[in-house]
Scaffold this motif. Structure first.
Motif, PDB file in Angstrom:
ATOM      1  N   ILE A 247      52.900  11.104  60.106  1.00  0.00           N
ATOM      2  CA  ILE A 247      52.473   9.726  59.912  1.00  0.00           C
ATOM      3  C   ILE A 247      53.552   8.736  60.365  1.00  0.00           C
ATOM      4  O   ILE A 247      53.245   7.703  60.940  1.00  0.00           O
ATOM      5  CB  ILE A 247      52.029   9.483  58.452  1.00  0.00           C
ATOM      6  N   VAL A 248      54.840   9.077  60.158  1.00  0.00           N
ATOM      7  CA  VAL A 248      55.854   8.116  60.617  1.00  0.00           C
ATOM      8  C   VAL A 248      55.867   8.021  62.141  1.00  0.00           C
ATOM      9  O   VAL A 248      56.088   6.949  62.692  1.00  0.00           O
ATOM     10  CB  VAL A 248      57.293   8.400  60.086  1.00  0.00           C
ATOM     11  N   LEU A 250      53.229   8.553  64.056  1.00  0.00           N
ATOM     12  CA  LEU A 250      51.979   7.832  64.349  1.00  0.00           C
ATOM     13  C   LEU A 250      52.217   6.336  64.174  1.00  0.00           C
ATOM     14  O   LEU A 250      51.809   5.509  64.992  1.00  0.00           O
ATOM     15  CB  LEU A 250      50.934   8.320  63.344  1.00  0.00           C
ATOM     16  N   ASP A 251      52.911   6.010  63.104  1.00  0.00           N
ATOM     17  CA  ASP A 251      53.246   4.618  62.798  1.00  0.00           C
ATOM     18  C   ASP A 251      54.100   4.001  63.904  1.00  0.00           C
ATOM     19  O   ASP A 251      53.843   2.886  64.359  1.00  0.00           O
ATOM     20  CB  ASP A 251      54.006   4.571  61.474  1.00  0.00           C
ATOM     21  N   ALA A 252      55.101   4.759  64.340  1.00  0.00           N
ATOM     22  CA  ALA A 252      56.003   4.221  65.371  1.00  0.00           C
ATOM     23  C   ALA A 252      55.218   3.891  66.633  1.00  0.00           C
ATOM     24  O   ALA A 252      55.398   2.841  67.239  1.00  0.00           O
ATOM     25  CB  ALA A 252      57.107   5.225  65.674  1.00  0.00           C
ATOM     26  N   ALA A 254      52.014   3.298  66.788  1.00  0.00           N
ATOM     27  CA  ALA A 254      51.108   2.175  66.503  1.00  0.00           C
ATOM     28  C   ALA A 254      51.880   0.865  66.613  1.00  0.00           C
ATOM     29  O   ALA A 254      51.394  -0.108  67.182  1.00  0.00           O
ATOM     30  CB  ALA A 254      50.518   2.316  65.109  1.00  0.00           C
ATOM     31  N   ILE A 261      46.397   5.889  70.557  1.00  0.00           N
ATOM     32  CA  ILE A 261      46.529   6.839  69.466  1.00  0.00           C
ATOM     33  C   ILE A 261      45.876   6.369  68.177  1.00  0.00           C
ATOM     34  O   ILE A 261      45.699   7.147  67.265  1.00  0.00           O
ATOM     35  CB  ILE A 261      48.007   7.180  69.193  1.00  0.00           C
ATOM     36  N   THR A 262      45.498   5.093  68.103  1.00  0.00           N
ATOM     37  CA  THR A 262      45.003   4.613  66.819  1.00  0.00           C
ATOM     38  C   THR A 262      43.653   5.222  66.438  1.00  0.00           C
ATOM     39  O   THR A 262      43.301   5.244  65.285  1.00  0.00           O
ATOM     40  CB  THR A 262      44.879   3.077  66.795  1.00  0.00           C
TER      41      THR A 262
ATOM     42  N   ILE B 624      59.610   0.661  61.254  1.00  0.00           N
ATOM     43  CA  ILE B 624      59.489   1.678  62.305  1.00  0.00           C
ATOM     44  C   ILE B 624      60.471   2.815  62.099  1.00  0.00           C
ATOM     45  O   ILE B 624      60.284   3.907  62.635  1.00  0.00           O
ATOM     46  CB  ILE B 624      59.645   1.034  63.709  1.00  0.00           C
ATOM     47  N   THR B 699      52.857   2.114  58.104  1.00  0.00           N
ATOM     48  CA  THR B 699      51.718   2.962  57.751  1.00  0.00           C
ATOM     49  C   THR B 699      52.043   3.796  56.512  1.00  0.00           C
ATOM     50  O   THR B 699      51.260   3.825  55.560  1.00  0.00           O
ATOM     51  CB  THR B 699      51.370   3.879  58.941  1.00  0.00           C
ATOM     52  N   SER B 734      47.725  -3.214  64.335  1.00  0.00           N
ATOM     53  CA  SER B 734      47.687  -1.901  64.938  1.00  0.00           C
ATOM     54  C   SER B 734      47.872  -0.820  63.872  1.00  0.00           C
ATOM     55  O   SER B 734      47.183   0.203  63.857  1.00  0.00           O
ATOM     56  CB  SER B 734      48.806  -1.880  65.978  1.00  0.00           C
TER      57      SER B 734
END
Lengths: 293, 783
Positions: A247-248, A250-252, A254, A261-262, B624, B699, B734
């Motif tokens: 998830i981190v 994925l977050d980066a 995003a 990728i979203t 991030i 997230t 996003s």
């Protein structure tokens, strides 16, 4: 005094055992102080688990009730249990099976695949499959993990040497980037790139748009892949302070506004961002949380 | 740790909703609280003195102020606490007034429970915060004024006279703006250029003013103390050092194009001077139309120029300027009436705008002052002027453009005075607004002495062709339909924001109001200031104004700018990003996310370092960072987790649902404050947790908040074009998509997480969004 070591293989590919043997000359040195009392993947003999084991290295994830029972039996005899390799430590690639229903999987294998078509699902003399693929620590207390798919032979040797010296080994708390020699990322990648494309020499793979899991993955392998320009796939699991490896990252991406990728589907999401850790990831937790409800 | 909690009932305006006995006993149960006192006037001087004494006496090292919004009296509390040796980092606010008591008036039980959570969150949060240090940085003693119309020129001159170096930037080849071509000004009918001309000349020659004509601003970077601005000096293809302004070239140039300085009713050449009083008095080649530059065939101007000033090879030039503050004086654009269908503006050459009309009547203008009907060149006998085109019209702008009544009267008088007193002129108006000094006399004189007719209309209006003649049909206030024949129809058009206003607003982080003009910090008492404390507003870029008002605002902007510079230094409370070097792996993700270019790698590439001057404390780095190694000092991951724990841990009677609303501490927080001031009601489930920027919420943080028991999460972001930090709002958007996708893929309802974008500081919009989002979360929790 020799140290009594046992090894064991659950749901896995025995690759970790190969890595153990791959410690080479170091293995010969170790064997001076070590008695390998139980190791059917290496010695090809299934005796009962002997008592008074000092260190047990358990490879593979817990997929069947047999795995579970064996793990418990080993725990009873061993003072120090090590989850050996990605499957045992984090659920491994096997963990991706959790994105499917286990029984449907069995049905598929025995009824739909070419070789097995029309065969009956065996019910006698075989272990029963568990509904979820588990990591070792889900069924027994684990004292230490050796991460990696497979673990690096040097690290295996070093950890066993430390244990033989009576000390507690320590894993790196840092991430792959700490060991990676490539020039750092300072700007978001212009576009995402596929694994078959050829990266430029010497520059951070993530900044070139390759999905490198390095920033969130535990260091200790010496960044063997990225220094050869292969993006890190995250086999060593999350580094110490990472909330969730997949998830981190994925977050980066995003945050870098990589819109591609979203909208990933779970199977792809998991296979890409939690390839070795899905069974122990927040993604799996969320899904399970729903099941319980 | 000794925490003091100040509980304020705001002279009973909060305690009518909140149960103060319950709050008081609740505060006693919170960890580390060594002092708690309720008063009704904590913001008053006497109480603040008590606060200062108490901090010293009780040796308090943390403070929670449970009262109104920190944006209101925050500095008073800071000052009082700082007097006792405390720093801002040791203080946190629980906004139980605007965010709680005032907006849940019908739900006192829910509001009290929410206040408890807010206070607990503040207590937990402040315990995790660290003392801040204050540093000062010198400010560059220079100002950039963007736009050189009357407002920009006035602001530049005011500053330059005080000895401040000014960079005056104008996108056109000449300075002067609209006022230079207005011919006369109302209500005295003074010559416009006669007033402006000397100022233009002074601006061009003032030793403290550096003039940049024909130059665009292409980038603005906030350095924390200064602005680093990138200018593009556009190629004029004429060496202005050599050009004498003899204009021989403009006579011989074979290419004729629409003249923007007469709003396209006349033609100019491809090499041109905007008007005869242009400053600098130089010619410019219009690269888009010049035959030499487009086709490589012509070169007449180069052949004829006695000064050999023509240079077809000239290139644009990039210039960087570092200044302490910026004055925006970007002006307006006349509303384009072609979008109004009933006016048939483009089909009728004899329907023109007031700007076109005044250019036509200008004796030194492109028509040489001939007043004629464009289609056939005859003298107009009947002129009809239509007011409120594009203004006071809900389709375009509900606002009154304020200058057009007087402008129409001025132009009508000029036509009578300078051309023919017998021209029949009728102004079709909704009202005549004549509020300024001398305006009413001006109007009465036009009506009574010059026989300029004014008729009033309702909503309906149409220009039609009847037997080849123009007829204006309009609805009389009594309901009947009236018609007026006309040779010439003149439209009094609204002022609209000049093109590029939006882009500049993005660059500087200045919010726009609903009509698209820049929004002032406060529309009553801080008109020339903006949300960004070193960016000021002058003239019509803030909204429709006439000349005196523009000049007034320009003077105020210059005053504010010089006050800002006179402090010499910017004190910065260092709530800047701190790096945990043990955790940092120097992956560089934070470098890519930082909107201020404040992060770089250290020499050995072992970790990142933060430039504390540049860092604005937005927290995008924190979001991030995969390993939690970086974050603003007092919004770091631990502080946020503590604040969340305070909101979510242990149940509180009367509150079984906590929706966490992460809100950016800039525009959104103020919109929420305003919702409080307007008493707009929304459900008490919504608990606002302020963050420096919504882009600082990752997230994992959103998912973790849900995992920890929140009923739902709402991310309140600014409009993505107006984010103070550039990408923050887009990042939030996003990320919300990722979170919603992860939830969907895991078989959960994605509506648990909502994202909302607020434009400007709109309280009503916030309340509407909050209600909708909370309802949606509650629905998905029930199902």
């Amino acid at each position: 005094m020799t140290v009594r070591i046992a090894t064991m293989g659950m749901a896995g590919c025995s690759g970790c055992h190969i890595a153990l043997l791959d410690t080479g000359v170091e293995l010969l040195n170790l064997l001076k102080d070590v008695e390998l009392v139980y190791s059917y993947p290496i010695v090809d003999a299934k005796n009962p688990i002997p008592p008074n084991i000092d260190v047990a290295l358990i490879e593979g994830s817990i997929r069947t009730n047999h795995d579970k029972e064996m793990a418990k039996a080993m725990r009873k005899q061993a003072k120090f249990v090590i989850a050996f390799g990605a499957c045992s430590a984090h659920g491994g690639v096997n963990g991706l099976a959790n994105t499917f229903d286990a029984q449907e999987g069995v049905e598929y294998v025995y009824h739909k695949t070419l070789l097995m078509a029309q065969k009956q699902v065996p019910s006698e003399h075989v272990p029963q499959i568990l509904p979820e693929n588990l990591r070792l620590s889900d069924v027994v207390k684990v004292d230490f993990i050796i991460p990696g798919c497979p673990p690096h032979p040097d690290e295996i040797a070093q950890i066993i040497t430390t244990l033989l010296a009576g000390e507690t080994p320590k894993l790196s708390s840092k991430s792959i980037c700490d060991e990676c020699p490539l020039e750092r990322l300072t700007e978001p990648p212009k576009q995402l790139r596929r694994i078959h494309e050829i990266p430029e020499q010497g520059i951070c793979l993530l900044s070139q748009g390759f999905l490198c899991m390095g920033p969130a993955t535990r260091a200790g392998c010496g960044a063997e892949c990225t220094r050869r320009l292969m993006p890190c796939t995250g086999c060593r699991g999350p580094s110490e302070t990472v909330w969730d490896q997949g998830i981190v990252m994925l977050d980066a991406l995003a945050a870098m506004e990589k819109d591609e990728i979203t909208n990933f589907k779970l199977s792809r999401l998991a296979g890409t961002f939690a390839r070795y850790t899905y069974a122990s990831s927040k993604l799996d937790n969320l899904r399970k949380g729903l099941k319980k409800k | 740790m000794k925490i003091g909690v100040l509980l304020c009932n705001c002279g009973d305006t909060i305690s009518t909703t909140l149960d103060y006995e319950a709050l008081t006993s609740f505060i006693q149960t919170l960890p580390n609280v060594k002092y708690a006192e309720t008063r009704g006037d904590w913001c008053q001087r006497e109480s603040l003195q008590i606060l200062t004494q108490t901090i010293t006496k009780k040796k308090l090292d943390r403070l929670v102020i449970a009262a109104c919004s920190p944006h209101l009296f925050g500095t008073r509390f800071y000052d009082a606490a700082e007097e006792a040796g405390m720093t801002r980092g040791q203080i946190t606010f629980a906004n139980i007034r605007e965010h709680c008591a005032w907006v849940h008036k019908e739900n006192p039980q829910g509001a009290t429970a929410k206040a408890k959570r807010l206070i607990r969150s503040a207590v937990f949060r402040v315990a995790a915060q660290s003392p801040t240090t204050t540093k000062t940085f010198p400010v560059t003693q220079e100002v950039l004024v963007l736009g050189a119309g009357i407002a920009g020129i006035q602001a530049a001159l005011d500053l330059a006279d005080r000895g401040i170096k000014v960079h005056l930037v104008e996108k056109e080849p000449t300075i002067g703006g609209h006022m230079a071509v207005l011919n006369k000004t109302y209500p005295t009918l003074d010559c416009s250029i006669c007033i402006l001309g000397p100022k233009m000349a002074e601006a061009a020659t003032h030793p403290n003013i550096e003039l940049y004509p024909y130059t665009d601003l292409v980038d603005a970077e906030n350095l924390g103390k200064d602005w680093l601005l990138t200018l593009n000096k556009k190629a004029t293809y004429v060496d202005w050092d050599k050009c004498t302004g003899c204009m021989q070239c403009t006579e011989k140039c074979p290419t004729r194009v629409d003249d923007e300085w007469s709003w396209n009713i006349a033609k100019r050449r491809a090499i041109y001077m905007p008007f005869s009083q242009s400053v600098p008095r130089k010619v410019t080649i219009d690269a888009e139309h010049c035959k030499m530059l487009t086709d490589g065939k012509c070169g007449v101007c180069a052949k004829i120029c006695p000064a050999e000033a023509i240079d077809y090879e000239m290139k644009d030039e990039i210039i960087k300027v570092e200044v302490g503050c910026v004055i925006l004086a970007t002006g307006f654009k006349e509303f384009d009436p072609s979008v109004v269908p009933e006016l048939h503006f483009e089909e009728n050459p004899d329907v023109i705008t007031q700007m076109q009309f005044i250019r036509m009547m200008d004796s030194v203008g492109p028509f040489g002052g001939k007043l004629e009907v464009p289609s056939d060149g005859r003298k107009p006998e009947k002129i009809v002027m239509l007011q409120c085109v594009g203004s006071r019209d809900e389709r375009y702008s509900w606002q009154c453009s304020s200058y057009c009544c007087m402008a129409a009267i001025k132009h009508a008088e000029l036509a009578k005075l300078e051309y023919d007193p017998n021209i029949d002129i009728t102004i079709v108006a909704r009202d005549i607004r004549a509020g300024g000094k001398g305006f009413e006399e001006f109007y009465v004189r036009a009506r009574d002495e010059y026989n300029i007719k004014v008729v009033y209309r309702g909503d309906d209006l149409e220009i039609v062709q009847k037997n080849g003649k123009l007829v204006v049909r309009y609805s009389d206030p009594d309901g009947s339909t009236k018609s007026l024949a006309a040779d010439l129809v003149v439209l009094s058009c609204a002022m609209t924001p000049s093109p590029g206003t939006q882009e500049l607003a993005n660059l500087f982080g200045v919010p726009l109001g609903s009509l698209g003009f820049y929004k002032a910090l406060d529309e009553k008492v801080a008109l020339s200031r903006t949300d960004v404390n070193s960016v000021y507003l002058a003239g019509t870029c803030h909204g429709p104004k006439d000349i005196p008002e523009s000049v007034e605002l320009a003077g105020a902007a210059a005053e504010q700018a010089s006050v800002w510079l006179s402090t010499q230094t910017v004190s910065k409370d260092l709530d800047t990003a701190i790096v945990n070097t043990d955790l940092c792996n120097s992956c560089g993700l934070c470098i890519s996310a930082c909107p201020s270019q404040a992060i770089s790698l250290d020499k050995k590439n072992e970790c990142v370092i933060v430039d504390e001057v540049r860092c604005q404390g937005c927290g995008e780095c924190m979001a991030i960072c995969p390993v939690g190694a970086i974050g603003p000092l007092n919004t770091n991951p631990t502080v946020l987790d503590s604040a969340l724990e305070g909101l979510l841990s242990n149940s509180i009677e009367g509150s079984d649902s906590v929706i966490v609303g992460f809100a950016c501490n800039e525009c959104v927080y103020r919109a929420i404050d305003e919702a409080g001031e307007e008493r707009l009601q929304y459900p008490a489930d919504l608990h606002i947790l302020e963050v420096p920027c919504t882009g600082s919420v990752s997230t994992p943080k959103v998912l973790q908040t849900i995992e920890d028991g929140a009923t739902g999460v709402i991310l309140f972001a600014c409009d993505s074009k107006l984010c103070h930090y550039g990408r923050g709002a887009r990042m939030a958007n996003s990320r919300a998509q990722v979170v919603r996708n992860v939830l969907t893929q895991s078989g959960k309802d994605p509506n648990l997480v909502q994202v909302a974008q607020l434009i400007g500081r709109d309280a009503k919009e916030f309340a509407a969004i909050a209600q909708k989002a909370v309802a949606s979360i509650q629905r998905s929790n029930r199902s």
